[in-house]
Design a protein around this motif. Structure first.
Motif, short mmCIF file in Angstrom:
data_model
loop_
_atom_site.label_atom_id
_atom_site.label_comp_id
_atom_site.label_asym_id
_atom_site.label_seq_id
_atom_site.Cartn_x
_atom_site.Cartn_y
_atom_site.Cartn_z
N CYS A 46 28.36 -49.05 -10.57
CA CYS A 46 27.65 -50.38 -9.92
C CYS A 46 28.39 -51.35 -8.95
CB CYS A 46 27.08 -51.00 -10.90
SG CYS A 46 25.61 -50.19 -11.74
N VAL A 47 29.72 -51.55 -9.37
CA VAL A 47 30.57 -52.37 -8.88
C VAL A 47 30.88 -51.90 -7.52
CG1 VAL A 47 32.71 -53.73 -8.81
CG2 VAL A 47 31.28 -53.72 -10.90
N ASP A 55 28.03 -54.83 0.26
CA ASP A 55 28.59 -56.02 0.92
C ASP A 55 29.25 -55.79 2.20
OD1 ASP A 55 27.01 -57.31 -0.86
OD2 ASP A 55 28.81 -57.91 -2.21
N LYS A 56 30.20 -54.77 2.17
CA LYS A 56 30.89 -54.82 3.35
C LYS A 56 30.16 -54.21 4.57
CE LYS A 56 35.15 -52.20 4.85
NZ LYS A 56 34.58 -51.83 5.97
N GLN A 57 29.12 -53.40 4.29
CA GLN A 57 28.35 -52.78 5.43
C GLN A 57 27.44 -53.87 5.95
OE1 GLN A 57 25.99 -49.66 3.72
NE2 GLN A 57 27.57 -48.21 4.01
N THR A 58 27.16 -54.94 5.24
CA THR A 58 26.21 -56.03 5.54
C THR A 58 27.09 -56.92 6.41
OG1 THR A 58 24.88 -56.18 3.38
CG2 THR A 58 24.94 -57.87 4.96
N ASP A 59 28.53 -57.12 6.01
CA ASP A 59 29.34 -58.19 6.56
C ASP A 59 29.80 -57.59 8.12
OD1 ASP A 59 29.48 -59.80 4.55
OD2 ASP A 59 31.33 -59.17 3.81
#
Length: 295
Positions: free
Chosen positions: A45-46, A53-57
């Motif tokens: 999960c982590v 998050d990395k893809q969103t950033d």
């Protein structure tokens, strides 16, 4: 011969002489397996959250780096870029004077020039009217020019009345020792509102104003009044005013010779010498039209 006796039953170890293993609690293996499964689930999960998050950033950085990208499937962007406003929009009260002060095109009081009139120096305010040169003859200046439609003579001296721009029914008028802005509604008032415009006592390219009895209009303590010429250099300077461009058509502003940057204006209908102010009220209070004499 091999021992073929059956193993003791686990359900009755003491009866068969078999001792159970007490080194670990029952079900420990299952607990280990459940714990390992839980840890594995947490790690997965982590990892998934970090990757997301990395893809969103990365996506956010890409959008910020290119503000011109048009809206797509993700919807319109959060940043908007307004078109730059136009500079140099003129103020509503700034017009080009049709008469000026002896120059072809007058400048409004909001403009400045690099040089001042000869002998006058630069005005203290950076936004004071440009001290353009007046013509040497009053017959060709705006105050006495026939083309303005309000003059009576083209000679070097002429009888004039000075009318307010923002109070067109009021004129300069000698009242006692002072000059005030009053209506000319009687014969005596019209006579007191008529002056002979002559070449300036301290500067021939400027104006001096005389009354019918030979007094001159001069400022003293910055108040305009009518007094006899005592022949002193101070009196000549106090009685000399130079026409400057006004933002109102056919009007002039009158600047003091010995106090550059101060102009004649009416305040509470009293004529006085006041420092230039960049305001509509000041420009209208200090704008006057020289018209044919009322007397």
């Amino acid at each position: 011969m091999p021992d073929s006796s059956p193993p003791p039953s686990p359900n009755s170890p003491w009866e068969n002489g078999w001792t159970p293993d007490t080194s670990r609690a029952p079900g420990t293996r299952r607990l280990y397996l459940a714990g390992a499964l839980a840890v594995t689930t947490i790690v997965v999960c982590v990892t998934a959250i970090v990757v997301t998050d990395k893809q969103t950033d990365d996506t956010s950085r890409t959008k910020k780096a290119d503000p011109t990208t048009s809206a797509g499937a993700d919807g319109p962007g959060l940043l908007s870029y307004a078109s730059p406003s136009k500079q140099g929009t003129p103020k509503p009260d700034e017009h080009t004077s049709n008469s000026g002060s002896g120059s072809g095109s007058a400048k409004t009081p909001g403009t400045t020039t690099s040089t001042a009139a000869a002998g006058h120096g630069s005005t203290p305010s950076s936004k004071a009217p440009s001290p353009s040169k007046s013509t040497s003859s009053h017959g060709s200046s705006s105050g006495s020019s026939g083309s303005s439609g309000s003059s009576g003579s083209s000679s070097s001296t002429a009888w004039k009345s000075v009318r307010s721009v923002n109070y067109p029914d009021r004129y300069w008028q000698v009242s006692g020792d002072f000059v005030k802005l009053n209506p000319a509604n009687s014969a005596s008032a019209r006579s007191a509102s008529t002056f002979k415009v002559v070449k300036g006592l301290a500067d021939s390219s400027c104006y001096s104003f005389t009354t019918a009895n030979g007094s001159y209009l001069r400022h003293r303590n910055f108040i305009l009044r009518a007094e006899r010429n005592d022949g002193s250099p101070l009196f000549k300077q106090d009685a000399t005013f130079c026409p400057r461009p006004s933002p109102y058509s056919g009007a002039v502003m009158l600047e003091s010779v010995n106090y550059p940057g101060r102009f004649l204006r009416h305040q509470n209908f009293q004529l006085r010498l006041d420092r230039y102010q960049d305001s509509t009220l000041y420009r209208s209070d200090s704008a006057f039209r020289l018209v044919a004499g009322l007397n």
